[in-house]
Design a protein around this motif. Structure first.
Motif, mmCIF file in Angstrom:
data_model
loop_
_atom_site.group_PDB
_atom_site.id
_atom_site.type_symbol
_atom_site.label_atom_id
_atom_site.label_comp_id
_atom_site.label_asym_id
_atom_site.label_seq_id
_atom_site.Cartn_x
_atom_site.Cartn_y
_atom_site.Cartn_z
ATOM 1 N N VAL A 35 0.861 -1.182 0.000
ATOM 2 C CA VAL A 35 0.000 0.000 0.000
ATOM 3 C C VAL A 35 0.899 1.234 0.000
ATOM 4 O O VAL A 35 2.088 1.159 0.339
ATOM 5 N N PRO A 37 0.472 4.970 1.452
ATOM 6 C CA PRO A 37 -0.223 6.086 2.106
ATOM 7 C C PRO A 37 0.380 7.426 1.679
ATOM 8 O O PRO A 37 1.535 7.488 1.243
ATOM 9 N N GLU A 41 -1.564 13.984 5.857
ATOM 10 C CA GLU A 41 -3.011 13.818 5.928
ATOM 11 C C GLU A 41 -3.557 14.600 7.111
ATOM 12 O O GLU A 41 -2.791 15.184 7.894
ATOM 13 N N GLN A 79 -0.711 4.828 9.552
ATOM 14 C CA GLN A 79 -1.412 5.040 8.290
ATOM 15 C C GLN A 79 -1.907 3.725 7.705
ATOM 16 O O GLN A 79 -3.020 3.652 7.170
ATOM 17 N N VAL A 80 -1.086 2.688 7.803
ATOM 18 C CA VAL A 80 -1.513 1.379 7.291
ATOM 19 C C VAL A 80 -2.683 0.858 8.116
ATOM 20 O O VAL A 80 -3.626 0.268 7.574
ATOM 21 N N ARG A 82 -4.912 2.718 9.530
ATOM 22 C CA ARG A 82 -6.083 3.485 9.087
ATOM 23 C C ARG A 82 -6.631 2.935 7.773
ATOM 24 O O ARG A 82 -7.856 2.817 7.601
ATOM 25 N N ILE A 83 -5.748 2.605 6.842
ATOM 26 C CA ILE A 83 -6.186 2.056 5.552
ATOM 27 C C ILE A 83 -6.949 0.757 5.766
ATOM 28 O O ILE A 83 -8.015 0.534 5.172
ATOM 29 N N SER A 86 -10.418 1.440 7.225
ATOM 30 C CA SER A 86 -11.365 2.241 6.444
ATOM 31 C C SER A 86 -11.479 1.725 5.009
ATOM 32 O O SER A 86 -12.460 1.068 4.646
ATOM 33 N N ARG A 87 -10.475 1.963 4.192
ATOM 34 C CA ARG A 87 -10.540 1.608 2.779
ATOM 35 C C ARG A 87 -10.626 0.098 2.565
ATOM 36 O O ARG A 87 -11.218 -0.360 1.582
ATOM 37 N N TYR A 99 4.661 -1.886 3.069
ATOM 38 C CA TYR A 99 4.830 -0.481 2.681
ATOM 39 C C TYR A 99 6.309 -0.127 2.681
ATOM 40 O O TYR A 99 7.152 -0.816 3.265
#
Length: 368
Positions: A35, A37, A41, A79-80, A82-83, A86-87, A99
């Protein structure tokens, strides 16, 4: 340049890129999907969940479009998380993500004064299994071995063990005592621990090779959550031993610094005579409350520890050489340096530009 920042020049910049490429290949071989990110942000998402621990290290600025505060990432792990939360919330669990990228911190550390740091790592999200803890440790070791790290040491920690022990003993605010345990400060521990002093001193001494440390921990009268964490540590050690009996494992049950948001077994990847750690990781909970574990590797430590790559064999192709010939040389694995104008002596020019070979009269000539 500002303190802690520097330009990446040849050949170091290319060396770092090559390390990243090999690490990502090792991660992919274990099923970890990459991924990417963003560098920056919104502050409220960047510093949520495990990201809260990075608040003091995060540069902030105002977004001129939304008028909201933004943060420049100081670590990629949040960040990972969060991904995934959510996503990728509907992706089947456990989910394996990898990453690589740059982070920027407000200030450096004693062992790592750089403020811009290259990171590469993995996160295994959605499982509490001890096999997951073992998997990321084994993957970290295999990836480091793949890029050339020798004599690797995996230092296992349980930063939540001491807090659990103190909480069960009725000690509410134990921050100073936990810090003393982390420093192995016997005097401070004796002054603050009271009746727990013998137990905490024994915990401090349960440090060293995994087998002897586990034996020392087994001798402690731990109960409740602390006993469960000791059992998890033992299980993870057994799984690692079964897969990689050659790995050097050590244990430090009171190591807490750098593991502030972790919730279980953690680890550092080290090597003798190498300044700083290659990486660290362990179990945590992401923004959606999912159990997760993973690690981050630090590219600056890797570059310091690994031998510099050999310079490529560069061939000087004089001006006027057919393009098809240069293409043929590149296809054979040579690095071509094209002459852009006619020169008096092609050999002198080739030497000046750092070439080891010269294309002359239809063949490769070695420069001496």
């Amino acid at each position: 340049m500002p303190a802690g920042l520097s330009d990446g020049l040849p050949p170091e910049a290319g060396f770092e890129a090559a390390i990243v490429e090999r690490l990502m290949a090792a991660f992919a071989a274990w099923g970890y999907e990459r991924v990417k990110p963003p560098l920056i942000e919104f502050e409220d998402s960047l510093l949520s969940g495990p990201g809260e621990a990075m608040a003091a290290d995060t540069f902030r600025l105002m977004d001129p479009v939304s008028q909201r505060m933004m943060g420049l990432r100081a670590d990629i792990t949040p960040q990972v998380g969060r991904i995934a939360a959510s996503r990728l919330t509907n992706a089947p669990r456990p989910i394996r993500l990898s990453y690589a990228g740059q982070v920027l911190r407000v200030k450096g550390e004693q062992m790592r004064p750089e403020r811009q740091i290259g990171q590469a790592g993995v996160e295994l999200i959605g499982t509490t299994a001890a096999a997951a803890d073992a998997e990321v440790i084994l993957l970290g070791a295999e990836a480091l071995n793949a890029v050339g790290v020798k004599e690797l040491v995996v230092d296992l920690n349980v930063p939540t063990l001491a807090p659990a022990l103190l909480w069960e003993a009725g000690i509410g605010d134990a921050r100073n005592l936990i810090a003393a345990l982390d420093r192995k400060d016997m005097t401070a521990v004796r002054q603050a621990a009271g009746e727990l002093t013998p137990l905490l001193e024994a915990l401090i001494h349960a440090v060293g090779p995994a087998d002897t440390a586990i034996e020392a921990l087994d001798a402690l009268p731990l109960q409740g959550s602390a006993a469960k964490q000791r059992e998890r540590l033992r299980e993870v050690v057994m799984l690692i031993r079964a897969a990689r009996p050659d790995l050097t494992l050590t244990i430090d049950p009171t190591d807490h610094r750098g593991f502030e948001y972790h919730t279980g077994v953690t680890f550092s990847l080290l090597a003798p005579a190498v300044r700083g750690d290659f990486g660290r990781g362990g179990r945590y909970v992401n923004q959606a409350g999912e159990p997760a574990t993973g690690f981050t590797l630090y590219l600056d430590t890797l570059q310091r520890a690994l031998p510099a790559p050999a310079a490529p064999n560069r061939v000087f192709v004089p001006n006027g050489t057919p393009a098809t010939q240069a293409q043929k040389l590149r296809g054979e694995g040579w690095v071509t340096i094209q002459g852009l104008e006619a020169v008096k002596d092609d050999a002198v020019e080739a030497w000046r530009l750092g070439c080891t070979r010269l294309w002359r009269d239809g063949e490769l000539a070695e420069l001496k």
